[in-house]
Scaffold this motif. Structure first.
Motif, mmCIF file in Angstrom:
data_model
loop_
_atom_site.group_PDB
_atom_site.id
_atom_site.type_symbol
_atom_site.label_atom_id
_atom_site.label_comp_id
_atom_site.label_asym_id
_atom_site.label_seq_id
_atom_site.Cartn_x
_atom_site.Cartn_y
_atom_site.Cartn_z
ATOM 1 N N ASP A 29 0.808 -1.156 -0.022
ATOM 2 C CA ASP A 29 -0.080 0.159 0.045
ATOM 3 C C ASP A 29 0.871 1.107 -0.010
ATOM 4 O O ASP A 29 0.278 2.329 -0.561
ATOM 5 N N VAL A 30 2.164 1.095 0.497
ATOM 6 C CA VAL A 30 2.862 2.288 0.747
ATOM 7 C C VAL A 30 3.771 2.398 -0.627
ATOM 8 O O VAL A 30 3.924 3.519 -0.955
ATOM 9 N N LYS B 282 -3.562 2.773 -3.563
ATOM 10 C CA LYS B 282 -4.645 2.007 -4.331
ATOM 11 C C LYS B 282 -5.364 3.097 -5.336
ATOM 12 O O LYS B 282 -5.699 2.501 -6.639
ATOM 13 N N LEU C 289 -4.286 1.891 -8.855
ATOM 14 C CA LEU C 289 -4.729 0.473 -9.163
ATOM 15 C C LEU C 289 -5.874 0.456 -10.053
ATOM 16 O O LEU C 289 -6.332 -0.495 -10.611
ATOM 17 N N LYS C 290 -6.177 1.738 -10.240
ATOM 18 C CA LYS C 290 -7.526 1.716 -11.104
ATOM 19 C C LYS C 290 -6.989 1.639 -12.650
ATOM 20 O O LYS C 290 -7.907 1.479 -13.490
ATOM 21 N N SER C 291 -5.871 1.954 -12.822
ATOM 22 C CA SER C 291 -5.307 1.723 -14.326
ATOM 23 C C SER C 291 -5.544 0.293 -14.656
ATOM 24 O O SER C 291 -5.132 -0.618 -14.017
ATOM 25 N N SER D 122 2.868 8.416 -1.253
ATOM 26 C CA SER D 122 2.450 9.240 -0.406
ATOM 27 C C SER D 122 3.526 9.625 0.607
ATOM 28 O O SER D 122 3.389 10.765 1.228
ATOM 29 N N SER E 182 -0.969 -6.591 0.312
ATOM 30 C CA SER E 182 -1.347 -6.851 -0.893
ATOM 31 C C SER E 182 -0.801 -7.571 -1.955
ATOM 32 O O SER E 182 0.421 -7.411 -2.027
ATOM 33 N N ARG F 141 -0.734 -6.912 -5.248
ATOM 34 C CA ARG F 141 -0.845 -5.989 -6.239
ATOM 35 C C ARG F 141 0.607 -5.845 -6.791
ATOM 36 O O ARG F 141 1.535 -5.653 -6.385
ATOM 37 N N HIS G 141 1.206 -4.215 -9.416
ATOM 38 C CA HIS G 141 1.661 -2.698 -9.614
ATOM 39 C C HIS G 141 2.536 -2.270 -8.808
ATOM 40 O O HIS G 141 3.688 -1.391 -9.266
#
Lengths: 217, 487
Positions: A22-23, A27, A30-32, A45, A90, A92, A94
């Motif tokens: 997450d760092v 998130k 992640l919509k890409s 962040s 997560s 992810r 990404h």
């Protein structure tokens, strides 16, 4: 996948354990639906002073001068040295894509979370495990020496600093082969297609309730 | 740090004797091994892949670019959960970027003829809630999903683990994954937990003791009296949290509770096929002489409800304790991690947990949004009201089916009359990909699984708790020991 054979690059330190995905990539990115373009959002962040999203012009967002990767001495860094359990959280991928897109080729840590580690291997990002005290020494050397670089030699499984300091590291032989040769492991699995079909036929006979279950009407 | 209730049971050798029995994990692994290479890499057959909108688009694109197609479309179920809004009565997703991602999933499912539960479908919900609920997940299967909380499904004696997008594509293309076998780890939860102390508390206490990497490289089998006494929902909570201990899989052996849960579910077998399946499923337990590489024991009778104070699930204390101070840390690395976490959380260390005032409450997520979780929370809320300082208290059911069941029991009215918002199913404020999120600096009691920096919204401060504890905190406006409310 981009092969990884030898790499020389600037090392940047991020001295914290349990750094989560997450760092690494928040998130909103992640919509890409693409695999590229996540580089500016690596540690988003921590890197910027205010939140952004997929539509932001990241070059105009004010940067956090206290964040280590924003310091001029670490510009162009391609190797990260960091704390234990790196990449936890997560699944992810990404997070790995963001590292590669930001120009990183290797991460050195005492330990990695399993899913991040697998994702890294599938994309040509080398994860190097070193004992906790070796990582500590490396972090100190990097902080003391501006422009600190490492030569990583995957076939030899060594890392050499300009000072001559050398570390050797372990890696799973199959992972090493895939990284060095840049193999498409789906194609490798498909070499066994006949065997998979045979297994599948036996499984269908053994557990028929697991077949022909779903599908659009 | 408080005294650890963990006892290291034994540290067995990796070398298993030929005579020793097999663990549940060994049995599941062996049954799905297409082949094992000399270097130990196993080609593992996957019975079912669950797909959601966030980690699949690049996998479908990769498949297409390589000129490949899904190997077995009848083994795939898709659902959108991460991006979906939870406000009632929305026709479509207001955020265009989120909407596009869900539309890409819809298009991929249509192209390859995959079963999808679209938004608005009563079967739609969080992927790890609907798998077991619909009978998609069955004992003895291998289940993967591009989501780390896939460990949840192991509650049904299913070999289930989370994967990245490259592996999503690999399973789509080949129905298999080349993988190394993790080690076997046994977690025995002994004794009987006090009323008000649930599976979430047990999971957090375990992670507090063994650490967020305590199960890395392992598959954890949960056993012992406390697990045997658990409902399936509670077992799912436990297995869900296995990944927060670093273990890709959690597992519980099959018993009558498992079989009773599976019977009658939409995609479960019936009649003679079910009888045959159940006969085989009953064998899904570790042999008495099976060897685990690692084992720990947790005495549950002594545990209090747990509250996390930091930015890793391992940063957890009992509700009746104080937030730890960095000068209590074992070493300087840990002290630095604690300082960074306390700073982010707006804490100094030494605060009494029950003095921490909250801004928002989130009851939901794949960890704690099943019917039993909502019943547990409603039992605390009944006859009470949210405190004035609570800006928002959300209840987000895990699926359309959970929502309907809760409404038929009147739970929605208990929540709304107490000042909670009753929402549509989705992942919601667990990871804040939709509009449900914390504002910077806001403090939240959440029944979800991760208290990472920014997880619930940039600058948001998350304290992980059980549904009963979240409900009690909503009513008090600060943390309270829910056992006092239940007394």
């Amino acid at each position: 996948m981009i092969p990884f054979i030898r790499h020389r690059g600037i090392v940047a330190p991020l001295d914290r354990s349990n750094i989560d995905t997450d760092v690494i990539i928040p998130k909103q990115y992640l919509k890409s639906v693409k695999r590229t373009g996540f580089g500016p959002n690596l540690f988003d962040s921590w890197r910027y002073l205010a939140p952004g999203d997929l539509e932001s012009d990241h070059s105009r967002r004010p940067r956090n001068p206290d964040f280590v990767l924003n310091q001029s001495r670490y510009q162009g860094a391609s190797i990260l040295v960091t704390g234990a359990n790196f990449g936890c959280g997560s699944s992810r991928e990404h997070a790995v894509w963001a590292f590669l897109d930001a120009g990183f080729r290797a991460v050195i840590a005492p330990s990695f979370a399993d899913i991040f580690d697998t994702n890294a291997a599938k994309n040509g990002l080398l994860t190097v495990r070193l004992p906790e005290d070796a990582v500590r020494t490396l972090v100190e050397e990097v902080e003391q020496t501006e422009g600190y670089q490492l030569d990583i030699d995957l076939p030899e499984q060594t890392m050499v600093a300009d000072s001559g300091a050398t570390w050797s590291f372990d890696i799973d032989p199959q992972r090493k082969r895939c990284l060095v040769e840049g193999l498409d492991d789906i194609a490798l699995t498909l070499h066994h297609a006949d065997q998979i079909r045979e297994f599948e036929a036996a499984r269908r006979a053994h557990a028929p309730w697991l077949f022909d279950r779903f599908g659009s009407p | 740090m408080p005294l650890s209730p963990i006892i290291d049971a034994h540290q067995a050798s990796n070398e298993k004797t030929i005579m020793s029995g097999r663990t549940l994990y060994d049995k599941l692994w062996d049954e799905h091994a297409v082949q094992t290479a000399e270097d130990g890499t196993t080609l593992l057959y996957i019975d079912c892949q669950l797909v959601h909108e966030v980690t699949s688009p690049q996998a479908f694109e990769g498949l297409r670019l390589a000129g490949r197609a899904p190997w077995r479309p009848d083994s795939i179920v898709a659902v959108a959960d991460h991006n979906v809004p939870t406000e009632p009565d929305l026709e479509e997703i207001p955020d265009a970027v989120s909407r596009h991602q869900v539309e890409v999933l819809d298009a991929n499912c249509a192209e390859y003829g995959l079963l999808e539960f679209p938004m608005g479908d009563p079967r739609q919900g969080i992927v790890h809630v609907i798998g077991p609920e619909q009978g998609i997940t069955l004992p003895g299967m291998t289940v993967v999903c591009g989501d780390s909380h896939t460990s949840t499904h192991g509650a049904l004696a299913t070999l289930a683990f989370g994967i990245g997008t490259s592996q999503v594509e690999h399973v789509l293309a080949t129905q298999c994954l080349p993988v190394r076998k993790p080690a076997n780890m046994l977690v025995r939860l002994e004794g009987r937990a006090a009323p008000g102390v649930g599976a979430k508390d047990l999971a957090l206490a375990l992670i507090g003791s063994i650490g967020a990497a305590g199960g890395t490289g392992c598959a954890i089998e949960f056993a012992g009296q406390a697990v045997e006494a658990m409902s399936m929902e509670a077992r799912m909570t436990l297995c869900n949290m296995a990944i927060e201990a670093g273990a890709r899989s959690g597992l519980v052996a099959v018993d009558d509770v498992t079989l009773e849960y599976v019977r009658g579910r939409t995609y479960a077998p019936e009649g003679a096929v079910l009888e045959e399946a159940e006969r085989r499923w009953r064998e899904l337990r570790s042999d008495g002489d099976a060897v685990f590489e690692r084992a720990v024991v947790l005495q549950t009778g002594e545990l209090a409800p747990q509250v996390t104070w930091g930015t890793s699930p391992e940063m957890v204390v009992p509700v009746d304790a104080a937030v730890p101070r960095p000068d209590e840390a074992e070493d300087s690395v840990r002290a630095d991690d604690m300082k960074a976490a306390l700073n982010y959380m707006g804490l100094k260390g030494g605060e009494t947990v029950t003095d921490l005032e909250l801004d928002r409450i989130f009851i939901g997520s794949c960890t704690n949004a099943r019917i039993e979780d909502l019943r547990e929370a409603a039992a605390v809320v009944r006859g009470r009201h949210c405190a004035d300082n609570i800006r928002q208290a959300l209840v987000v059911p895990g699926s359309g089916r959970v929502k309907a069941q809760a409404e038929s029991e009147g739970l929605d009215r208990i929540f709304t009359e107490a000042g909670f918002e009753w929402r549509e199913p989705g992942c919601s404020m667990c990871l804040a990909m939709n509009a449900d999120r914390l504002e910077p600096g806001e403090r939240c009691a959440a029944t979800s699984n991760r208290n990472f920096e920014g997880r619930q919204g940039e600058g948001g401060r998350t304290h992980l708790v059980s549904p009963a504890m979240a409900a009690a905190a909503a009513c008090a406006g600060h943390f309270v020991d829910v056992r006092e409310y239940l007394a």
